[in-house]
Write a protein that holds these residues in place. Structure first.
Motif, PDB file in Angstrom:
ATOM      1  N   VAL A   1      54.920  20.137  23.067  1.00 56.43           N
ATOM      2  CA  VAL A   1      53.773  21.072  23.172  1.00 56.43           C
ATOM      3  C   VAL A   1      53.849  22.275  23.462  1.00 56.43           C
ATOM      4  N   MET A   2      53.557  22.148  25.006  1.00 59.10           N
ATOM      5  CA  MET A   2      53.165  23.375  26.167  1.00 59.10           C
ATOM      6  C   MET A   2      54.818  23.691  26.142  1.00 59.10           C
ATOM      7  N   GLY A   3      55.269  22.738  26.032  1.00 55.20           N
ATOM      8  CA  GLY A   3      56.686  22.935  26.448  1.00 55.20           C
ATOM      9  C   GLY A   3      57.434  24.344  25.694  1.00 55.20           C
ATOM     10  N   THR A   4      57.674  23.641  24.729  1.00 57.96           N
ATOM     11  CA  THR A   4      57.990  24.071  23.224  1.00 57.96           C
ATOM     12  C   THR A   4      57.237  25.732  23.248  1.00 57.96           C
ATOM     13  N   ILE A   5      55.939  25.832  23.974  1.00 53.88           N
ATOM     14  CA  ILE A   5      55.344  27.130  23.430  1.00 53.88           C
ATOM     15  C   ILE A   5      55.445  28.079  24.140  1.00 53.88           C
ATOM     16  N   GLY A   6      56.140  27.224  25.620  1.00 56.26           N
ATOM     17  CA  GLY A   6      56.565  28.206  26.571  1.00 56.26           C
ATOM     18  C   GLY A   6      57.433  28.800  26.776  1.00 56.26           C
ATOM     19  N   ALA A   7      58.504  28.017  25.907  1.00 60.30           N
ATOM     20  CA  ALA A   7      59.636  28.143  25.991  1.00 60.30           C
ATOM     21  C   ALA A   7      60.288  29.155  24.945  1.00 60.30           C
ATOM     22  N   THR A   8      59.157  29.092  23.574  1.00 57.84           N
ATOM     23  CA  THR A   8      59.367  30.107  22.854  1.00 57.84           C
ATOM     24  C   THR A   8      58.399  31.848  23.558  1.00 57.84           C
ATOM     25  N   PHE A   9      57.861  32.011  24.753  1.00 52.93           N
ATOM     26  CA  PHE A   9      57.623  32.866  24.917  1.00 52.93           C
ATOM     27  C   PHE A   9      58.121  33.106  25.619  1.00 52.93           C
ATOM     28  N   ILE A  10      58.862  33.014  25.964  1.00 47.97           N
ATOM     29  CA  ILE A  10      59.608  33.351  27.503  1.00 47.97           C
ATOM     30  C   ILE A  10      60.928  33.402  25.798  1.00 47.97           C
ATOM     31  N   LEU A  11      61.526  33.008  24.790  1.00 51.33           N
ATOM     32  CA  LEU A  11      62.589  33.126  24.066  1.00 51.33           C
ATOM     33  C   LEU A  11      61.663  35.138  23.215  1.00 51.33           C
ATOM     34  N   ILE A  12      60.309  35.563  23.114  1.00 58.52           N
ATOM     35  CA  ILE A  12      59.981  36.611  22.961  1.00 58.52           C
ATOM     36  C   ILE A  12      59.917  37.750  23.765  1.00 58.52           C
ATOM     37  N   GLY A  13      59.942  37.379  25.087  1.00 63.45           N
ATOM     38  CA  GLY A  13      59.949  37.957  26.216  1.00 63.45           C
ATOM     39  C   GLY A  13      61.304  39.026  26.140  1.00 63.45           C
ATOM     40  N   ILE A  14      62.535  37.690  25.863  1.00 58.66           N
ATOM     41  CA  ILE A  14      64.128  38.049  26.437  1.00 58.66           C
ATOM     42  C   ILE A  14      64.745  38.660  24.946  1.00 58.66           C
ATOM     43  N   GLY A  15      63.513  38.224  23.609  1.00 59.46           N
ATOM     44  CA  GLY A  15      63.700  38.997  22.523  1.00 59.46           C
ATOM     45  C   GLY A  15      63.345  41.058  22.731  1.00 59.46           C
ATOM     46  N   LEU A  16      62.547  40.910  23.029  1.00 52.01           N
ATOM     47  CA  LEU A  16      61.733  42.442  23.523  1.00 52.01           C
ATOM     48  C   LEU A  16      62.741  42.716  24.346  1.00 52.01           C
ATOM     49  N   LEU A  17      62.904  42.436  25.827  1.00 54.67           N
ATOM     50  CA  LEU A  17      63.643  42.738  26.665  1.00 54.67           C
ATOM     51  C   LEU A  17      65.047  43.744  25.713  1.00 54.67           C
ATOM     52  N   TYR A  18      66.019  42.477  24.774  1.00 51.45           N
ATOM     53  CA  TYR A  18      67.118  42.869  24.670  1.00 51.45           C
ATOM     54  C   TYR A  18      66.837  44.078  23.609  1.00 51.45           C
ATOM     55  N   MET A  19      65.678  44.318  22.355  1.00 50.07           N
ATOM     56  CA  MET A  19      65.049  45.152  21.644  1.00 50.07           C
ATOM     57  C   MET A  19      65.473  46.637  22.360  1.00 50.07           C
ATOM     58  N   LYS A  20      64.676  46.864  23.577  1.00 46.99           N
ATOM     59  CA  LYS A  20      64.764  47.680  24.629  1.00 46.99           C
ATOM     60  C   LYS A  20      66.204  48.213  25.295  1.00 46.99           C
ATOM     61  N   THR A  21      66.534  47.193  25.887  1.00 51.11           N
ATOM     62  CA  THR A  21      67.954  47.525  26.602  1.00 51.11           C
ATOM     63  C   THR A  21      68.637  47.523  25.738  1.00 51.11           C
ATOM     64  N   GLY A  22      69.072  46.916  25.040  1.00 55.78           N
ATOM     65  CA  GLY A  22      70.442  46.032  24.427  1.00 55.78           C
ATOM     66  C   GLY A  22      71.282  45.519  25.000  1.00 55.78           C
ATOM     67  N   THR A  23      70.705  44.796  26.054  1.00 62.07           N
ATOM     68  CA  THR A  23      71.900  43.786  26.680  1.00 62.07           C
ATOM     69  C   THR A  23      70.274  42.691  27.514  1.00 62.07           C
ATOM     70  N   LEU A  24      71.299  41.614  27.952  1.00 66.36           N
ATOM     71  CA  LEU A  24      70.679  40.536  28.463  1.00 66.36           C
ATOM     72  C   LEU A  24      71.239  39.966  29.429  1.00 66.36           C
ATOM     73  N   ASN A  25      72.140  40.697  30.114  1.00 67.97           N
ATOM     74  CA  ASN A  25      72.961  40.494  31.158  1.00 67.97           C
ATOM     75  C   ASN A  25      71.706  40.088  32.942  1.00 67.97           C
ATOM     76  N   ILE A  26      71.547  39.558  32.875  1.00 66.81           N
ATOM     77  CA  ILE A  26      70.231  39.600  34.397  1.00 66.81           C
ATOM     78  C   ILE A  26      70.243  40.823  35.467  1.00 66.81           C
TER      79      ILE A  26
END
Lengths: 488, 497, 138
Positions: B170-195
């Motif tokens: 449960v904790m891990g999934t919440i954590g991973a989903t948070f990460i997913l949100i973070g990445i999504g928002l980053l993508y939304m703003k920058t349009g890239t996923l490459n680190i």
């Protein structure tokens, strides 16, 4: 053989001995003969080193870099030489004594005992010859860890409790303060090498004061008053351990480190002008006086000796903090003088324990008839602690007293004299009452009829040797004085 | 084999090996196969590190698609270093796995194949997180490793392992989903996923609220995985009831990889400037780091189960690592990376030691340890050295990281923090001492005749790690030079625009 | 444009985010408060789904078509990448749910319950008895 090789030899001999002890664990005779032989060998090598030191060769050796710019290095200078000589001279004697003691006392796990003993000596030599603070710290911690099994040797609940206090305080002080002091030194000066005149030329007084206080409290082995309680607690150890480690190796490693830090890290000119020094000086004075007062009240002989050690260590710390050449020389000499006297006292206490199973002082009245040599030795060694002729302690105490006069610390001078009087009070009666009992003489035990002295033969030999050394140091103190005066 | 293929081999080999294990379905063969794969990965990691140090970062374009459009696998000194560590630990852990899993109290008979499959997947996932140069890919690998580690934990015989695993899930999934949100928002703003691309584009828009939120979600998510105090709730139970091999592996690797992700994102993607000035990350990390050190160490003292005790100790050590990051200085980052490496060595050694004790005694509570010092001298000696390393005695790795950590704290002028670091190591004296005391000074509760030294197959990996503890405590050239270079590089990135 | 309409536009213009936030909170709330493990998993799934919607809705470009090549390349396309990402994330989510449900089955067998508080009570009891008991059964 060149000096650096000698240096490595003297360090590696004890380690090699550990291997041999483990190998010959089933043959106690070989095991102990080896121990004594190696002790003598180390002493001889150290004498050779002394010779090269007099000849003026720089004896240095760098092993490997622990961190960039920080190596595990060894370097011989006069102060370390004194300490190493004292420790290595007393090691074979103590082993000799232990042979008698451990067998007569039927101690278990003797192999383990001799092993850790050798490791402890290895650490002591490492401390003595350390070329920088980091190396010193490493061996300092190693000494704590390797002596811990020795303190807990008896395995009883009391021994374990004592050992826990021992380990607790020493680790606490060294990790919390000493390490912090060392890292701060490294941060502020970029160097941890021992240098005449110290490292802190460019650092402000406040910072150095704080570091000084951290150092003094960090070196818990010096048993300065708030951090002294491990010493009496560690008296649960077998007597040879108490003798070598708590009269010689561990506590002397502490005061030696203090001396070394004062002379080579802080620098005595700097030390004399620091705002923190006076506070520490009076703390040492307090330690001297209070420990003497406590010692007088102790009925158990070993406990009394332990408290006397706390008091005497205060002398050395004070001498170092006085920050004058006289004080430093006095302290250096007191390391040697006190070592020989105190080890004799402990040897005697152990011999009494083994022969008569007595630990309390009032039970020792009239013991002079059964153990005349032991009690005589006790008397002479007591004189050494008090600082009266014909024992070596006279000179060092005199020098320390002169140092207080020179720096015009009159209160401290008074304290020193008072403490000497107190030490007469707590030490001399033991041997006097042994020969001239106040109550009716205790009847002779049957075993005593056959021999002059009840102590085990090997132990007796050790006692005689160290007593002779005590007296010898009175007449030939000049050698140590010359060496010590090269420190500053 | 061309060296250009190395980065992909690092991930693909364990990933493909996992289903193969299912096909092999034989205890001994599976073990040998996993050992082989792990050893191979180790060699690959070593080669990569060597090459990266020589010629600079390696970049592998998955399917030939150019980054930033395609998925890039990018190896620089930082992740090659961590990968080397993880593969080395994994190889050692697997070496002892066969014997350790023989113990019916550790894992149910007949579950061996699942163990190896899940293990290899977890291993692949962790390595994937390390080498990938793509943020979304990172999430996927994170989930691969997490899902398989839930399975690994649930393999424990105690039924509490199931519950621990579920909590972690449960904790891990919440954590991973948070990460997913973070990445999504980053993508939304920058349009890239490459680190690397992200790192380039972010400074322009660093002041927007979206990036701020993305950062928070991402860091909280990773810190859940990292088990940073107070997000550590899942860790003690998971470590305590998982099979010992699993605990050893997870303790030495999964939190380390999470720390790597923190380092990568805080220092590379967002940049020190953004992380430490726009966002009060320094204050947060200092507070949580010091609290973590103190609280977790205190809790560790009260534990009866040694596995739990060491689990709490791990949380405390994570506190140290995060503290190292919080300084935002080269020395601090270096200390953190050093501790990452060193902690893996010491905790690996300690948990494997517990495995050996468990194998012989069938339990690892304080009572089980009573009086076994004389019967299992080598095992307990290993524990003592590992413990001394945790405490941070000189000549062990613990001292090295503590040295740099303290230096960083003093350089920053944070004296209180440096005192807390030292207090933490004093607290560790107490809990390590409790075990030593039980093992050497308490009478044995077990029938003494039954007790004997652990088998060689368990002792060898333990002692390799113990010797590594000593070796890297004395010869710090490799670790210090490497972490110094990495830290300088990472801090340098923010100096550029 | 007056003040109210501007705000209303912002509010309704970002309606997808409001939905995401609402769903996310629902999911998290269920995960945290509900004691039933199955419901926890349901909550977890809702929570994850909200993030999928976040991804998919941000890919939508107003007035754009599906990214399929028509005769001229002039049409405005929606961004296909988030969809692809979310396909992967859905797979991850399904796997997580599967593992979680499998775990619940095992938990049910071991504890004979799927209620969190009951399980925790069992565990606390067990730990206490472990502290008291001798480790070995003679």
């Amino acid at each position: 053989m060149n000096a650096s090789t000698l240096l490595i030899t003297t360090l590696s001999l004890p380690l090699f001995l550990v291997l041999l002890i483990v190998l010959f664990r089933k043959q106690p005779n070989i095991r102990e003969t080896l121990s004594i032989t190696f002790g003598i060998l180390v002493f001889i090598v150290n004498l050779l080193l002394l010779e090269s030191l007099w000849a003026g060769t720089a004896i240095e050796c760098h092993l490997f870099a622990l961190f960039p710019g920080l190596t595990i290095a060894f370097k011989i200078e006069p102060l370390g030489m004194v300490f190493a000589l004292v420790a290595s001279a007393l090691w074979p004697v103590t082993t000799l004594y232990a042979t008698g003691y451990m067998r007569a006392h039927h101690e278990p796990r003797q192999t383990q005992f001799y092993c850790f003993f050798a490791i402890a000596i290895f650490s002591v030599l490492g401390i003595a010859f350390a070329g920088n603070l980091l190396t010193l710290f490493i061996f300092y911690e190693l000494l704590t860890l390797s002596t811990f099994p020795l303190v807990a040797h008896a395995g009883t609940a009391k021994a374990k409790r004592g050992a826990r206090v021992y380990l607790g305080i020493l680790l606490l002080s060294s990790i919390l303060f000493l390490l912090l002091a060392i890292i701060s030194t490294w941060h502020f000066t970029g160097s941890l090498d021992f240098k005449n005149g110290g490292l802190f030329a460019q650092v402000s007084d406040e910072v150095v004061s704080v570091i000084l206080v951290l150092f003094v409290f960090g070196i818990g082995k010096a048993a300065l008053m708030p951090l002294h309680s491990w010493l009496p607690a560690a008296m649960v150890a077998p007597t040879p351990v108490s003798a070598l480690l708590h009269a010689v190796a561990v506590v002397k490693a502490g005061v030696f480190t203090i001396l070394k830090v004062m002379v080579y890290v802080i620098g005595i000119e700097r030390l004399a002008n620091l705002p923190g020094t006076t506070f520490l000086l009076y703390l040492a004075g307090f330690s001297i006086l209070v420990a003497s007062l406590v010692a007088i009240r102790k009925r158990n002989l070993k406990a009394r000796l332990a408290w006397s050690t706390v008091s005497q260590l205060g002398y050395i710390t004070m001498g170092a903090l006085l920050a004058t050449p006289l004080g430093i020389i006095g302290s250096t000499m007191h390391i040697a003088m006190h070592a020989f006297s105190k080890i004799t006292l402990f040897f005697c206490a152990g011999a009494i324990l083994v022969a008569t199973h007595k630990t309390e002082i009032q039970d020792m009245q009239g013991l002079g008839k059964q153990m005349p040599i032991t009690m005589l030795a006790f008397g002479i060694a007591s004189l050494g602690i008090i600082g009266l002729p014909p024992a070596g302690g006279t000179w060092s105490k005199w020098l320390l007293l002169m140092a207080t006069v020179e720096t015009e610390h009159w209160l401290l001078m008074l304290l020193l004299m008072l403490s000497s009087l107190l030490s007469i009070g707590y030490l001399l009666p033991v041997s006097l009452r042994a020969f001239f009992p106040a109550t009716a003489a205790v009847p002779l035990s049957p075993a005593a009829t056959g021999s002059i002295d009840l102590a085990p033969k090997a132990s007796l030999l050790a006692i005689v040797l160290t007593t002779l050394a005590c007296v010898g140091l009175f007449f030939f103190a000049d050698a140590i004085y010359q060496l010590a005066s090269k420190v500053v | 084999m061309s060296s250009a293929q190395l980065p992909i081999l690092q991930v693909i080999v364990p990933l493909l090996a996992a289903p193969l294990c299912l096909l092999i379905n034989h205890k001994l063969l599976n073990w040998l196969f996993t050992l082989l794969v792990s050893g191979f990965s180790f060699v690959v990691a070593a080669l990569m590190l060597w090459q990266v140090s020589d010629t600079g970062p390696l970049s592998y374009h998955l399917g030939g698609w150019m980054p930033p459009y395609g998925i890039e696998i990018r190896v620089d000194q930082l992740n090659a270093f961590v990968a080397l560590l993880i593969t080395a630990i994994s190889t050692l852990v697997i070496t002892s796995a066969h014997t350790s899993l023989e113990n019916k109290k550790d894992i149910a008979p007949g579950k061996h194949t699942y163990f190896y499959v899940a293990y290899l997947l977890c291993f692949a996932g962790l390595l994937g997180i390390l080498v990938t140069g793509d943020a979304f890919n990172l999430f996927v690998f994170l989930e691969i490793s997490s899902l398989s580690s839930y399975v690994l934990i649930a393999l424990g015989r105690d039924r509490r392992a199931l519950w621990a695993s579920f909590q972690y899930l449960v904790m891990g999934t919440i954590g991973a989903t948070f990460i997913l949100i973070g990445i999504g928002l980053l993508y939304m703003k920058t349009g890239t996923l490459n680190i690397a691309d992200l790192a380039e584009r972010l400074p322009e828009m660093a002041d927007t609220r979206t990036i701020f939120v993305a950062f928070c979600f991402f860091i909280v998510g990773v810190c859940l995985k990292l088990a940073l105090f107070p997000l550590h709730m899942w860790l003690p139970n998971a470590y305590a009831y998982a099979p010992t091999v699993v605990t050893a592996f997870l303790a030495a690797s999964s939190t380390k990889v999470a720390l790597y992700v923190v380092v990568r994102f805080v220092f590379v993607v967002f940049g020190v400037d953004f992380s430490f000035t726009t966002i009060p990350l320094q204050a947060v990390f200092v507070t949580l780091g010091t609290l973590g050190v103190l609280v977790a160490s205190l809790v560790a003292i009260n534990q009866q189960n040694i596995k739990r005790m060491l689990a709490y100790s791990s949380i405390a050590q994570i506190g140290y690592m995060v503290l190292g990051l919080s300084f935002g200085s080269i020395t601090g980052l270096m200390a953190s990376l050093l501790h990452l490496f060193n902690h893996a060595l010491m905790k690996g050694a300690l948990f494997l030691t517990l495995g050996a004790v468990f194998y012989r005694i069938g339990g690892v509570s304080l009572k089980h340890f009573q009086g076994i010092g004389r019967h299992m001298p080598f095992t307990l000696a290993a524990f003592v050295i590992g413990g001394v390393s945790i405490i941070g005695m000189p000549l062990t790795v613990g001292f090295v990281s503590k040295w740099y950590l303290l230096q960083a704290a003093i350089a920053q002028g944070w004296y209180l923090v440096s005192v807390i670091i030292l207090v933490g190591s004093l607290l560790s004296v107490i809990y390590i001492w409790k075990v030593v005391d039980a093992a050497y000074f308490k009478p044995a509760l077990v029938n003494q005749a039954q007790l004997k030294e652990a088998p060689l197959s368990l002792l060898i990996p333990v002692w390799v790690l113990v010797l590594a503890n000593l070796y890297f405590g004395m010869d710090t050239r490799l670790t210090v030079t490497l972490t110094d270079q990495v830290a300088t590089q990472l801090m340098h990135i923010e100096v550029l625009p | 444009m007056n003040f109210e309409t501007q705000w209303l536009q912002t509010f309704f213009g970002l309606y997808n985010y409001w939905i995401v936030v609402a769903l996310m909170m629902c999911g998290l709330f269920i995960v945290i408060t509900d004691g039933n493990l199955i419901k926890k998993v349901v909550g977890l799934t809702i929570f994850q789904t909200s993030v999928f919607i976040l991804y998919i809705s941000m890919a939508k470009v107003t007035g754009a078509t599906a990214p399929i090549q028509i005769e001229q390349g002039t049409a405005v396309y929606s961004n296909p990448l988030p969809h692809v990402l979310i396909l992967t994330a859905i797979v991850v989510s399904i796997s997580t749910t599967a593992v979680a449900l499998a775990l619940i089955v095992r938990i049910k067998r071991a504890y004979h319950t799927v209620e969190e508080d009951v399980i925790q009570r069992w565990d606390v009891k067990k730990r206490r008895s472990e502290k008291r008991s001798k480790p070995f059964h003679e």
